[in-house]
Design a protein around this motif. Structure first.
Motif, PDB file in Angstrom:
ATOM      1  N   UNK A  32       0.828  -1.205   0.000  1.00  0.00           N
ATOM      2  CA  UNK A  32       0.000   0.000   0.000  1.00  0.00           C
ATOM      3  C   UNK A  32       0.862   1.255   0.000  1.00  0.00           C
ATOM      4  N   UNK A  33       1.973   1.230   0.750  1.00  0.00           N
ATOM      5  CA  UNK A  33       2.855   2.392   0.809  1.00  0.00           C
ATOM      6  C   UNK A  33       3.478   2.702  -0.539  1.00  0.00           C
ATOM      7  N   UNK A  34       3.725   1.663  -1.344  1.00  0.00           N
ATOM      8  CA  UNK A  34       4.388   1.842  -2.640  1.00  0.00           C
ATOM      9  C   UNK A  34       3.415   1.811  -3.814  1.00  0.00           C
ATOM     10  N   UNK A  35       2.123   1.753  -3.540  1.00  0.00           N
ATOM     11  CA  UNK A  35       1.153   1.623  -4.633  1.00  0.00           C
ATOM     12  C   UNK A  35       1.179   2.819  -5.576  1.00  0.00           C
ATOM     13  N   UNK A  36       1.563   3.973  -5.061  1.00  0.00           N
ATOM     14  CA  UNK A  36       1.581   5.199  -5.876  1.00  0.00           C
ATOM     15  C   UNK A  36       2.822   5.304  -6.755  1.00  0.00           C
ATOM     16  N   UNK A  37       3.819   4.455  -6.541  1.00  0.00           N
ATOM     17  CA  UNK A  37       5.122   4.623  -7.176  1.00  0.00           C
ATOM     18  C   UNK A  37       5.081   4.191  -8.635  1.00  0.00           C
ATOM     19  N   UNK A  38       5.549   5.086  -9.498  1.00  0.00           N
ATOM     20  CA  UNK A  38       5.669   4.752 -10.923  1.00  0.00           C
ATOM     21  C   UNK A  38       7.092   4.948 -11.443  1.00  0.00           C
ATOM     22  N   UNK A 195      10.062   6.429  -5.735  1.00  0.00           N
ATOM     23  CA  UNK A 195      10.731   5.874  -4.558  1.00  0.00           C
ATOM     24  C   UNK A 195      12.222   5.888  -4.812  1.00  0.00           C
ATOM     25  N   UNK A 196      13.008   6.043  -3.755  1.00  0.00           N
ATOM     26  CA  UNK A 196      14.457   6.059  -3.896  1.00  0.00           C
ATOM     27  C   UNK A 196      15.091   5.106  -2.900  1.00  0.00           C
ATOM     28  N   UNK A 197      16.114   4.374  -3.384  1.00  0.00           N
ATOM     29  CA  UNK A 197      16.831   3.372  -2.611  1.00  0.00           C
ATOM     30  C   UNK A 197      18.285   3.811  -2.508  1.00  0.00           C
ATOM     31  N   UNK A 198      18.816   3.885  -1.282  1.00  0.00           N
ATOM     32  CA  UNK A 198      20.151   4.439  -1.033  1.00  0.00           C
ATOM     33  C   UNK A 198      20.824   3.721   0.129  1.00  0.00           C
ATOM     34  N   UNK A 199      22.163   3.616   0.057  1.00  0.00           N
ATOM     35  CA  UNK A 199      22.903   3.078   1.192  1.00  0.00           C
ATOM     36  C   UNK A 199      23.324   4.165   2.171  1.00  0.00           C
ATOM     37  N   UNK A 200      23.348   5.414   1.753  1.00  0.00           N
ATOM     38  CA  UNK A 200      23.741   6.524   2.619  1.00  0.00           C
ATOM     39  C   UNK A 200      22.479   7.273   3.035  1.00  0.00           C
ATOM     40  N   UNK A 201      22.096   7.207   4.320  1.00  0.00           N
ATOM     41  CA  UNK A 201      20.833   7.843   4.712  1.00  0.00           C
ATOM     42  C   UNK A 201      20.817   9.352   4.511  1.00  0.00           C
ATOM     43  N   UNK A 202      21.978  10.002   4.489  1.00  0.00           N
ATOM     44  CA  UNK A 202      22.013  11.443   4.214  1.00  0.00           C
ATOM     45  C   UNK A 202      21.357  11.750   2.874  1.00  0.00           C
ATOM     46  N   UNK A 203      21.552  10.842   1.935  1.00  0.00           N
ATOM     47  CA  UNK A 203      21.093  11.090   0.569  1.00  0.00           C
ATOM     48  C   UNK A 203      19.598  10.865   0.387  1.00  0.00           C
ATOM     49  N   UNK A 211       8.870  14.317  -1.393  1.00  0.00           N
ATOM     50  CA  UNK A 211       7.704  13.449  -1.431  1.00  0.00           C
ATOM     51  C   UNK A 211       7.947  12.026  -1.877  1.00  0.00           C
ATOM     52  N   UNK A 212       9.226  11.649  -2.098  1.00  0.00           N
ATOM     53  CA  UNK A 212       9.512  10.277  -2.514  1.00  0.00           C
ATOM     54  C   UNK A 212       9.377   9.316  -1.337  1.00  0.00           C
ATOM     55  N   UNK A 213       9.066   8.070  -1.640  1.00  0.00           N
ATOM     56  CA  UNK A 213       9.156   6.984  -0.669  1.00  0.00           C
ATOM     57  C   UNK A 213      10.647   6.655  -0.535  1.00  0.00           C
ATOM     58  N   UNK A 214      11.159   6.609   0.682  1.00  0.00           N
ATOM     59  CA  UNK A 214      12.602   6.474   0.878  1.00  0.00           C
ATOM     60  C   UNK A 214      12.943   5.149   1.546  1.00  0.00           C
ATOM     61  N   UNK A 215      13.971   4.468   0.990  1.00  0.00           N
ATOM     62  CA  UNK A 215      14.383   3.161   1.494  1.00  0.00           C
ATOM     63  C   UNK A 215      15.892   3.168   1.722  1.00  0.00           C
ATOM     64  N   UNK A 216      16.289   2.888   2.930  1.00  0.00           N
ATOM     65  CA  UNK A 216      17.698   2.789   3.306  1.00  0.00           C
ATOM     66  C   UNK A 216      18.125   1.341   3.168  1.00  0.00           C
ATOM     67  N   UNK A 217      19.074   1.090   2.259  1.00  0.00           N
ATOM     68  CA  UNK A 217      19.623  -0.255   2.059  1.00  0.00           C
ATOM     69  C   UNK A 217      20.877  -0.351   2.920  1.00  0.00           C
ATOM     70  N   UNK A 218      20.808  -1.139   3.985  1.00  0.00           N
ATOM     71  CA  UNK A 218      21.861  -1.171   4.995  1.00  0.00           C
ATOM     72  C   UNK A 218      22.217  -2.617   5.295  1.00  0.00           C
ATOM     73  N   UNK A 219      23.501  -2.964   5.330  1.00  0.00           N
ATOM     74  CA  UNK A 219      23.878  -4.372   5.502  1.00  0.00           C
ATOM     75  C   UNK A 219      23.465  -4.965   6.839  1.00  0.00           C
ATOM     76  N   UNK A 220      23.425  -4.143   7.886  1.00  0.00           N
ATOM     77  CA  UNK A 220      23.156  -4.652   9.227  1.00  0.00           C
ATOM     78  C   UNK A 220      22.040  -3.824   9.850  1.00  0.00           C
TER      79      UNK A 220
END
Length: 245
Positions: A32-38, A195-203, A211-220
């Motif tokens: 539901x959170x990502x339903x708007x993402x195109x 939506x945006x996927x990043x390993x650096x949360x600053x970014x 207004x983007x959906x934000x996803x932090x890709x983090x190993x741990x």
């Protein structure tokens, strides 16, 4: 180029924080959170491949060698400068341009001339990205040719509609807000449907404010607490994406 205006901050998501793993309730909330993402925006280094593959170590070594040679400093001073420039300006290159007038193109060409042997094809990630509805793009603080080479080594060829590098943002790096204005404006994406996927949360802070959906890709996932501008975090990008479709 469109000027992007920040919308009202998005509401908190029911799954904000650590990736909760596969279960029907959490997956339904996530979809539901990502339903708007195109439009799906992916960072490159340490996002589309994990840090343990150590590809970026080669770039780090080349940046250090460049700073030592061009600025005629020792290893300790080069390391100090690089840390300061990364912290203050987003990248070493930005600091070198601001404080030393370095020409960015030779720098970028030199530091991205590396071996891609550490990378392995990732069919699970390829399938997960392919299954996403809409457009997929890569946006890196490196260069677009480098991003294409990395994606080729990962067998992610043909999945992305566009590749954007720091030079496409007139050498303004993430996380400077102007960089996103330039890239997103040139791409024509609607931030409220991205939506945006990043390993650096600053970014992820400027995308969140747009207004983007934000996803932090983090190993741990036990690592630092989630900042408020990160709506989701995961240690398994392919698995996270599979839960969205």
């Amino acid at each position: 180029m469109r000027t992007l205006s920040p919308p009202d901050p998005p509401p908190a998501r029911p799954d904000a924080g650590p990736d909760s793993g596969p279960n029907s309730g959490a997956d339904a909330a996530l979809r539901a959170a990502f339903a708007r993402v195109e439009t799906w925006v992916f960072d490159l280094d340490n996002t589309l491949y994990p840090p343990h593959e150590r590809l970026f170590d080669q770039i780090e070594a080349k940046i250090a060698a460049y700073v030592i040679r061009e600025l005629k400093v020792d290893e300790d001073e080069a390391a100090r400068m690089r840390r300061a420039y990364w912290h203050d300006h987003g990248t070493t290159l930005a600091g070198l341009m601001i404080h030393h007038g370095i020409d960015p193109d030779p720098f970028l060409e030199e530091v991205h001339d590396i071996s891609f042997a550490p990378l392995s094809p990732n069919p699970a990630l390829a399938a997960a990205i392919a299954a996403l509805p809409g457009r997929k793009i890569v946006y890196t603080n490196g260069t677009a040719p480098y991003a294409r080479a990395v994606c080729g080594a990962l067998a992610l060829d043909g999945l992305f509609e566009a590749f954007y590098g720091v030079d496409d943002a007139f050498y303004t790096p993430k996380p400077q807000p102007a960089a996103y204005q330039r890239i997103f404006g040139a791409d024509g994406l609607d931030p409220r449907r991205a939506a945006m996927f990043e390993d650096d949360p600053r970014n992820l802070e400027p995308p969140f404010r747009l207004g983007l959906e934000t996803v932090w890709v983090i190993p741990d996932l036990a690592e630092p607490p989630t900042p408020p501008h990160v709506l989701h975090r995961t240690d398994d990008l392919a698995g996270f994406l599979r839960r969205l479709v």
